[in-house]
Structures are given as C-alpha cells and as structure tokens.
Design a protein around this motif. Structure first.
Motif, PDB file in Angstrom:
ATOM      1  N   HIS A 302       0.841  -1.193   0.000  1.00 57.05           N
ATOM      2  CA  HIS A 302       0.000   0.000   0.000  1.00 57.05           C
ATOM      3  C   HIS A 302       0.883   1.252   0.000  1.00 57.05           C
ATOM      4  N   PRO A 303       0.322   2.402  -0.402  1.00 55.70           N
ATOM      5  CA  PRO A 303       1.125   3.635  -0.396  1.00 55.70           C
ATOM      6  C   PRO A 303       1.647   4.015   0.976  1.00 55.70           C
ATOM      7  N   ASP A 304       0.918   3.685   2.021  1.00 48.09           N
ATOM      8  CA  ASP A 304       1.377   3.841   3.397  1.00 48.09           C
ATOM      9  C   ASP A 304       0.486   2.952   4.263  1.00 48.09           C
ATOM     10  N   PRO A 305       0.758   2.823   5.564  1.00 50.49           N
ATOM     11  CA  PRO A 305      -0.023   1.878   6.370  1.00 50.49           C
ATOM     12  C   PRO A 305      -1.484   2.255   6.534  1.00 50.49           C
ATOM     13  N   LEU A 306      -1.824   3.509   6.273  1.00 50.42           N
ATOM     14  CA  LEU A 306      -3.167   3.984   6.546  1.00 50.42           C
ATOM     15  C   LEU A 306      -4.098   3.860   5.355  1.00 50.42           C
ATOM     16  N   THR A 307      -3.531   3.764   4.147  1.00 48.29           N
ATOM     17  CA  THR A 307      -4.353   3.684   2.936  1.00 48.29           C
ATOM     18  C   THR A 307      -4.493   2.238   2.486  1.00 48.29           C
ATOM     19  N   SER A 308      -5.057   1.430   3.357  1.00 47.97           N
ATOM     20  CA  SER A 308      -5.189   0.001   3.058  1.00 47.97           C
ATOM     21  C   SER A 308      -6.193  -0.267   1.952  1.00 47.97           C
ATOM     22  N   SER A 309      -7.009   0.730   1.604  1.00 45.27           N
ATOM     23  CA  SER A 309      -7.978   0.547   0.518  1.00 45.27           C
ATOM     24  C   SER A 309      -7.310   0.565  -0.856  1.00 45.27           C
ATOM     25  N   ILE A 310      -6.059   1.023  -0.921  1.00 40.35           N
ATOM     26  CA  ILE A 310      -5.319   1.084  -2.184  1.00 40.35           C
ATOM     27  C   ILE A 310      -4.244   0.002  -2.166  1.00 40.35           C
ATOM     28  N   THR A 311      -4.386  -1.018  -2.989  1.00 41.04           N
ATOM     29  CA  THR A 311      -3.412  -2.107  -3.072  1.00 41.04           C
ATOM     30  C   THR A 311      -2.679  -2.032  -4.403  1.00 41.04           C
ATOM     31  N   LEU A 312      -1.353  -2.031  -4.336  1.00 36.34           N
ATOM     32  CA  LEU A 312      -0.512  -1.862  -5.523  1.00 36.34           C
ATOM     33  C   LEU A 312      -0.037  -3.196  -6.095  1.00 36.34           C
ATOM     34  N   GLY A 313      -0.039  -4.242  -5.264  1.00 37.18           N
ATOM     35  CA  GLY A 313       0.451  -5.547  -5.677  1.00 37.18           C
ATOM     36  C   GLY A 313       0.695  -6.388  -4.442  1.00 37.18           C
ATOM     37  N   ASN A 314       1.190  -7.585  -4.629  1.00 39.96           N
ATOM     38  CA  ASN A 314       1.433  -8.480  -3.510  1.00 39.96           C
ATOM     39  C   ASN A 314       2.830  -9.073  -3.623  1.00 39.96           C
ATOM     40  N   VAL A 315       3.626  -8.982  -2.534  1.00 40.74           N
ATOM     41  CA  VAL A 315       5.027  -9.395  -2.573  1.00 40.74           C
ATOM     42  C   VAL A 315       5.196 -10.908  -2.620  1.00 40.74           C
ATOM     43  N   ALA A 316       4.130 -11.658  -2.395  1.00 42.92           N
ATOM     44  CA  ALA A 316       4.220 -13.111  -2.549  1.00 42.92           C
ATOM     45  C   ALA A 316       4.171 -13.512  -4.020  1.00 42.92           C
ATOM     46  N   ARG A 317       3.703 -12.602  -4.860  1.00 41.09           N
ATOM     47  CA  ARG A 317       3.555 -12.912  -6.286  1.00 41.09           C
ATOM     48  C   ARG A 317       4.469 -12.082  -7.174  1.00 41.09           C
ATOM     49  N   LYS A 318       4.971 -10.968  -6.656  1.00 45.48           N
ATOM     50  CA  LYS A 318       5.777 -10.061  -7.454  1.00 45.48           C
ATOM     51  C   LYS A 318       6.764  -9.355  -6.535  1.00 45.48           C
ATOM     52  N   SER A 319       7.965  -9.081  -7.012  1.00 44.09           N
ATOM     53  CA  SER A 319       8.958  -8.457  -6.145  1.00 44.09           C
ATOM     54  C   SER A 319       8.530  -7.047  -5.757  1.00 44.09           C
ATOM     55  N   PHE A 320       8.987  -6.613  -4.593  1.00 45.99           N
ATOM     56  CA  PHE A 320       8.622  -5.279  -4.128  1.00 45.99           C
ATOM     57  C   PHE A 320       9.067  -4.206  -5.122  1.00 45.99           C
ATOM     58  N   GLY A 321      10.273  -4.348  -5.663  1.00 48.82           N
ATOM     59  CA  GLY A 321      10.777  -3.361  -6.610  1.00 48.82           C
ATOM     60  C   GLY A 321       9.905  -3.236  -7.839  1.00 48.82           C
ATOM     61  N   ASP A 322       9.458  -4.372  -8.380  1.00 50.79           N
ATOM     62  CA  ASP A 322       8.579  -4.333  -9.546  1.00 50.79           C
ATOM     63  C   ASP A 322       7.260  -3.635  -9.218  1.00 50.79           C
ATOM     64  N   ILE A 323       6.750  -3.896  -8.028  1.00 48.95           N
ATOM     65  CA  ILE A 323       5.491  -3.265  -7.619  1.00 48.95           C
ATOM     66  C   ILE A 323       5.672  -1.762  -7.459  1.00 48.95           C
ATOM     67  N   TRP A 324       6.741  -1.373  -6.795  1.00 51.21           N
ATOM     68  CA  TRP A 324       6.921   0.030  -6.408  1.00 51.21           C
ATOM     69  C   TRP A 324       7.338   0.916  -7.582  1.00 51.21           C
ATOM     70  N   PHE A 325       8.238   0.412  -8.401  1.00 52.96           N
ATOM     71  CA  PHE A 325       8.791   1.258  -9.458  1.00 52.96           C
ATOM     72  C   PHE A 325       8.074   1.118 -10.794  1.00 52.96           C
ATOM     73  N   ASN A 326       7.325   0.033 -10.970  1.00 53.37           N
ATOM     74  CA  ASN A 326       6.693  -0.199 -12.268  1.00 53.37           C
ATOM     75  C   ASN A 326       5.177  -0.222 -12.201  1.00 53.37           C
ATOM     76  N   SER A 327       4.639   0.238 -11.093  1.00 53.42           N
ATOM     77  CA  SER A 327       3.183   0.184 -10.934  1.00 53.42           C
ATOM     78  C   SER A 327       2.491   1.150 -11.888  1.00 53.42           C
ATOM     79  N   ASP A 328       1.404   0.692 -12.501  1.00 49.59           N
ATOM     80  CA  ASP A 328       0.596   1.560 -13.349  1.00 49.59           C
ATOM     81  C   ASP A 328      -0.649   2.028 -12.595  1.00 49.59           C
TER      82      ASP A 328
END
Length: 392
Positions: A302-328
């Motif tokens: 999530h963008p921060d711990p408080l915005t749990s309604s916004i999910t960018l990806g899951n680290v069990a399925r995709k690396s954190f770097g791919d989620i953080w830097f390549n998110s659309d």
C-alpha cells in the motif's frame, strides 16, 4: 513523519553566511522508500484507535517465514534503506526477530514498533541481539488513560518496564502518543515522563481515520485545539534543543505541522523562517507513495499503512521493486505528482508544496473524495491563501 527537533537543530547550525539550506536539491518523486511492514494482525490488546483493526486471534494467509525472508531480499534489491517492523503486536509472531536479523544482515536499518507488553527480561535480550536501531513503544497517556485505551489493566506498567529494559541494554528507545480528545490532558505528563525516563524519541501522532480509528473520528481534536497543542509541542522542542536535552520530538500524520513551524519562526525569528522554507519544500510533506510504503500481513503493498484501501500488488507474487517502481496504479501516479492535484480547500492551498495535502485517508473518510480536503488541517482560510513571504 515530521522531524521537528531535527529542523530546529538545523536552523541553529545553518547560518545566512554558510547558506547550506538554500542550496538543497529538489526532491525526487520516485525513490526507494522506508517500508513499514505489518507482520501480523494478532495482538494481545484492542486499542480504540488501531489503524489495522488487530485482535487477539490468529488471521489466515499471513506471510510465512520463508516468504518473509524472500521479501527481505527483494527489499534490499529495491534499495530500501530502512524497515519498521510492526503489527498487530510483532513480538507475538515467532519469527519477527529472525526477520529483523535477516534484514540487518543484508544492510537494511531496522526498527521495531511494539506495545511493549511482551518485553520481559528474556525478550529484551533477544530484541537487543536483533540489533534494532530503534524501538518505539506506544503510550496513550499515563497509567489510567493508557490502560483504558489499550483495553488491558496493567498494560501501562508492562509497556514502561519494556521500555526501561530496552534502554538498559543500550537500545535507542522511545514512546509514541496519539493525540485525541480522550487523552490530550495527559500530554504534559507524557513530556515529563519522557524527560524522567531519558527516552531517545517522543513521537506524537495525529489521529487518522483508518481501521478502528474510523469509528472514533469524533474523538479527534478540533483544528483550533490541534493548533494550540502543536504550539505547545513546538515550544517544547525548541526548549529541548536550546537546553541540549537529547529527546527527539517527531510528529506524524499531519504535515500542517511543518507549515506551523514556519509560521512560528516567521513571527519569532524571520531569518530562520527564510532558511526553513526551502528545507520544508524539499521534504514535500506527506510522503505516502513516495518515501513511505507499507506491506501488510498478507503481503499486499500500500502507499502507506493507513491507505489500506489502495493495493498496488502483492510481494508473494511479485517483487517489491517491480510493484513500487513499475506500478501503473493511477492513485500512485497521482500521489507522486509535484505538486499533487487536490480538490477543495487543499487544492487552493498556498502550502501544498510544503504539506503535500496531508492524509488522503482522512479526506476520503470526511468528504468521500480521496483527493478532497483533509479536515485535520488547522490553518485559517486566510493563511492557506496568503502568498509565501519568501521566494524559493
């Protein structure tokens, strides 16, 4: 997070002659963030303002130890500089200290956020061995109020003893206090406690309407009350710096605090205010989706711990770097705009480049618009429209 004491110290060390603050580089909107990792929702307490709605029971699908170790490696590869392990109560998860050690082994600075109740003598030894750079322990007031907030009689004494044990073992340790109508009367006593216990840091959090905090938004301070409290906190921080009392004062979840510090300095010390403004603009205020990220217990990012309604990806399925830097993700893209495009009062505010619009989750809860006005802003209409006194 607004490092109030650090800014005041910088103003004391930076002079017009050396001008160091005026040559800061503009901040980047795409960088490796500090990650707050909620390892579990299991908790032995049931705090009235818990943003993760933790409870004293096991939850399904939390990341395994093997998965967590892989995530640590991914965080290192993504350049994450620091990791805060939180919960729930992270010390109720058997492998939390193993995860911390793994992070330290790969060079990630690691802190622990805990309610302190689990830190007996044996656990204190283990926490020290894990080599945390800092241990933050929650205190919602002195004994009576804290125990009522936490839902467990005796939790205050357990937390204080946990803090003392950490300090005894040479760990940097401090207290976290959330500002609400229900406990604000204890704030002076919390400062007295911090001084008597020689804590390293006192973190004062504004209430955010997330998790169980949603149901308690009516207990938030009124804007005028918040402003009065923050004037008190700023004066305390200045006093500590001037008298070389080594307690760091940090505030969180309301970046209006940075604007207030500027206004305070503008009135008391205009030269310092002029040097402060570029520092505040460089920081940019709220850093959700920029300098802060969150991984929840099941691995959702999530963008921060408080915005749990916004999910960018899951680290069990995709690396954190791919989620953080390549998110659309369109929300993430908009959070990283400079300045952010906001609606309502926040959209018209002169100080958007300083506060970043504060907590979007509060705006959404209050207005129904994630990009709307944060109701916790305590500046007057005149103040948000006035032109800055100093050009950058």
């Amino acid at each position: 997070m607004f490092r109030l004491s650090s800014y005041i110290k910088m103003l004391k060390s930076v002079t017009p002659a050396n001008g160091a603050s005026c040559h800061t580089k503009p901040s980047t909107r795409k960088k490796s963030p500090i990650v707050i990792w909620n390892l579990t929702r299991y908790c032995n307490l049931e705090c009235v303002h818990c943003y993760s709605s933790s409870k004293a029971r096991n939850f399904n699908n939390e990341l395994s130890t093997e998965q967590a170790f892989k995530v640590v490696g991914d965080l290192k590869e993504a350049g994450v500089p620091a990791l805060i392990l939180s919960g729930g109560e992270p010390l109720l998860r058997d492998d939390t200290l193993d995860i911390a050690k793994r992070a330290r082994e790969v060079g990630i600075i690691t802190s622990l956020s805990t309610n302190g109740t689990q830190i007996d003598e044996q656990m204190a030894d283990r926490v020290a061995e894990a080599d945390f750079s800092y241990v933050g322990i929650s205190l919602d007031g002195m004994e009576e109020i804290h125990d009522r907030f936490r839902g467990l009689k005796g939790s205050f004494k357990l937390a204080v003893n946990g803090l003392r044990r950490c300090k005894k073992r040479g760990l940097k340790a401090g207290a976290r206090f959330t500002l609400t109508k229900l406990n604000i009367e204890d704030l002076p006593a919390i400062f007295d406690f911090a001084e008597s216990e020689k804590v390293d840091k006192l973190y004062l959090s504004h209430l955010v309407y997330s998790g169980r905090g949603q149901a308690n938004s009516a207990e938030d301070l009124e804007p005028a009350e918040t402003r009065e409290v923050m004037e008190y906190v700023i004066n305390k921080a200045i006093y500590y710096v001037e008298n070389e009392i080594p307690i760091q004062i940090v505030t969180g979840n309301n970046d209006t605090d940075g604007v207030l510090l500027y206004l305070h300095m503008k009135e008391k010390n205009p030269a310092s205010a002029k040097r402060l403004l570029p520092m505040l603009k460089r920081s940019g205020g709220n850093s959700a989706g920029i300098g802060i990220s969150n991984i929840d217990p099941v691995g959702d990012v999530h963008p921060d711990p408080l915005t749990s309604s916004i999910t960018l990806g899951n680290v069990a399925r995709k690396s954190f770097g791919d989620i953080w830097f390549n998110s659309d993700n369109p929300v993430l893209r908009r959070l990283r705009q400079l300045p952010r495009e906001l609606n309502g009062r926040c959209g018209d505010c002169t100080w958007i480049s300083v506060c970043g619009g504060n907590a979007r989750v509060r705006a959404q809860r209050d207005t129904g618009d994630f990009w709307g006005s944060d109701p916790a802003c305590y500046l007057s209409d005149e103040e948000i429209q006035v032109k800055m006194a100093y050009a950058i």
